[in-house]
Scaffold this motif. Sequence first.
Motif, PDB file in Angstrom:
ATOM      1  N   UNK A  58     -18.469 -17.403-118.306  1.00  0.00           N
ATOM      2  CA  UNK A  58     -19.016 -17.119-116.975  1.00  0.00           C
ATOM      3  C   UNK A  58     -20.536 -17.217-117.001  1.00  0.00           C
ATOM      4  N   UNK A  59     -21.151 -16.643-118.023  1.00  0.00           N
ATOM      5  CA  UNK A  59     -22.610 -16.663-118.131  1.00  0.00           C
ATOM      6  C   UNK A  59     -23.142 -18.084-118.287  1.00  0.00           C
ATOM      7  N   UNK A  60     -22.473 -18.889-119.102  1.00  0.00           N
ATOM      8  CA  UNK A  60     -22.891 -20.282-119.292  1.00  0.00           C
ATOM      9  C   UNK A  60     -22.864 -21.061-117.980  1.00  0.00           C
ATOM     10  N   UNK A  61     -21.781 -20.908-117.242  1.00  0.00           N
ATOM     11  CA  UNK A  61     -21.642 -21.656-115.997  1.00  0.00           C
ATOM     12  C   UNK A  61     -22.666 -21.203-114.955  1.00  0.00           C
ATOM     13  N   UNK A  62     -22.970 -19.907-114.944  1.00  0.00           N
ATOM     14  CA  UNK A  62     -24.015 -19.420-114.050  1.00  0.00           C
ATOM     15  C   UNK A  62     -25.370 -20.031-114.417  1.00  0.00           C
ATOM     16  N   UNK A  63     -25.662 -20.077-115.721  1.00  0.00           N
ATOM     17  CA  UNK A  63     -26.924 -20.666-116.171  1.00  0.00           C
ATOM     18  C   UNK A  63     -27.000 -22.152-115.831  1.00  0.00           C
ATOM     19  N   UNK A  64     -25.870 -22.842-115.963  1.00  0.00           N
ATOM     20  CA  UNK A  64     -25.857 -24.273-115.637  1.00  0.00           C
ATOM     21  C   UNK A  64     -26.157 -24.489-114.152  1.00  0.00           C
ATOM     22  N   UNK A  65     -25.531 -23.689-113.304  1.00  0.00           N
ATOM     23  CA  UNK A  65     -25.796 -23.803-111.865  1.00  0.00           C
ATOM     24  C   UNK A  65     -27.268 -23.516-111.558  1.00  0.00           C
ATOM     25  N   UNK A  66     -27.825 -22.517-112.249  1.00  0.00           N
ATOM     26  CA  UNK A  66     -29.239 -22.185-112.034  1.00  0.00           C
ATOM     27  C   UNK A  66     -30.146 -23.350-112.430  1.00  0.00           C
TER      28      UNK A  66
END
Length: 373
Positions: A305-313
Motif C-alpha cells: 500500500x505504501x509503495x503504491x501511494x508513493x508511486x502515485x505521489x
Amino acid sequence: MILTTCPACAAPLAHDAPRCVRCKLRYCDSTCQHDHWRRGHKQMCKKIHRGGNAEQYNADKKYKEAVAVAVEKCADDTKGQTCYICTQALHWKTKEGLIRGCACRGTAGFAHLSCLAEQAKILVAEAEENNWDKAGNERWKRWYSCSLCEQEYHGVVRGALGWACWKAYLGRPETDRPRQLAMNVLGMGLHEVEHYEDALSVQEAELAMKRRIGASEHELLAVQNNLARTYAKTGRFEDAVRTSRDVYSGRLRVNGEEHESTLRAANNHASFLIDLRRYKETKPVLRKIIPAARRVLGESHHLTILMKMNYAAALYQDRGATLDDLREAVTTLEELEPIARRVLGGQHPLLVMIEDRLRNARAREAGVPMEPI
C-alpha cells in the motif's frame, strides 16, 4: 531521549563517558560534572539514585509522561470500554485509562499500556528460558504490535510502548539481545510520535553500539534503514538518500531482490527521492519493486500500500506530469483508499495520507495549479 548528551553542556557523550559515582549520570569530564553539581544536581542526585539511577529514572519519567498523553489521546475512543487483558476500565495499580492504537474493531483491542507491557515481558521471558527458540521473534512483536489483529501500533501508543520496552531492559549488558531490541523499539516509538531529534540520538547510539559488539551486516543495515528515515524527518534529505541507497544495495547483496527487507529498503529510498523532488529517479525504482511486493506480500500488505501511494505521489507531484500520468495517479489512489481503510482502519495515519494525496491528485487532474515549491 536516552541519555546521550552531557547534562551540563549538551555535547554528545561517548558510551564510556565518566559518571556520577552515586546516580551514574554521565558527563563529558569532571569540569562539566562539577558545574552541573553546583547548578542543581546536588539536590537531585539522591532522588535519581533511589529511582534506579540516571537511565532508569529518566526512562520511568518519560514512560509516565507518554502513558498520560496516550490515554488522553484515546479517551473518546475508549470511553465505556474495558481492558481485554485484565478486564477492568482502570488499571488496578496505576489507575491509568485505556488505549487502542491498532486495527481492532468494535469492542476489541482496548487495553492498558501497563497490561500490554506486562504481557510482552512475560512472553519474552518465556522465550529467553527456551534459548530464544523460533517463537522468540514472534513473542518480541508484542512490544510493538497487537496480539489480536497483528497490526503494529501507531502514534502515541507506539511511543509509550517504546519507553515501556526500554525501561524494562536498559539495565542489561549491551550484548544482551532484548536490550539491543529495546533500543530499536524506543527509537521507532520516538519516530512515530514525531520526536525526530530524540529518535535520531537513540538510533545513532544504537548503530554505534552495534558496531562495538560486532553485529552482523543484516543488523547494521536495519539500523541504518531507520536512521535514513529519521534523517529525512529532520530535514537531512541528502543524508537520507545517501544512507538509503547504501542500505538498498546492501539488502540486494545480502537478501536478494524479493526479500521483504529489500523491498522495504527500496521503498524508503524512493520516498527520500520524492522528498528531494527527484521524480525521474523515483518512478523506475517503484515500477520495479511494486510487482515484486504484490507477488511476495500481496495487495493488502502495509508495504505494498505504501509503495503504491508513493508511486502515485511521484506521478502527480512531478511538474512535468502528462495527463495520462495524472489519471494514473488518481486511479491508483482511488483503488488504494478502500483497501487501506479495510486493512488499516479509519484512523490510521497512512490512510489519512492516501486521502490527502487523492485530493491533491484530483485537483491536479482538474487543472488546479500546484502551489509554489
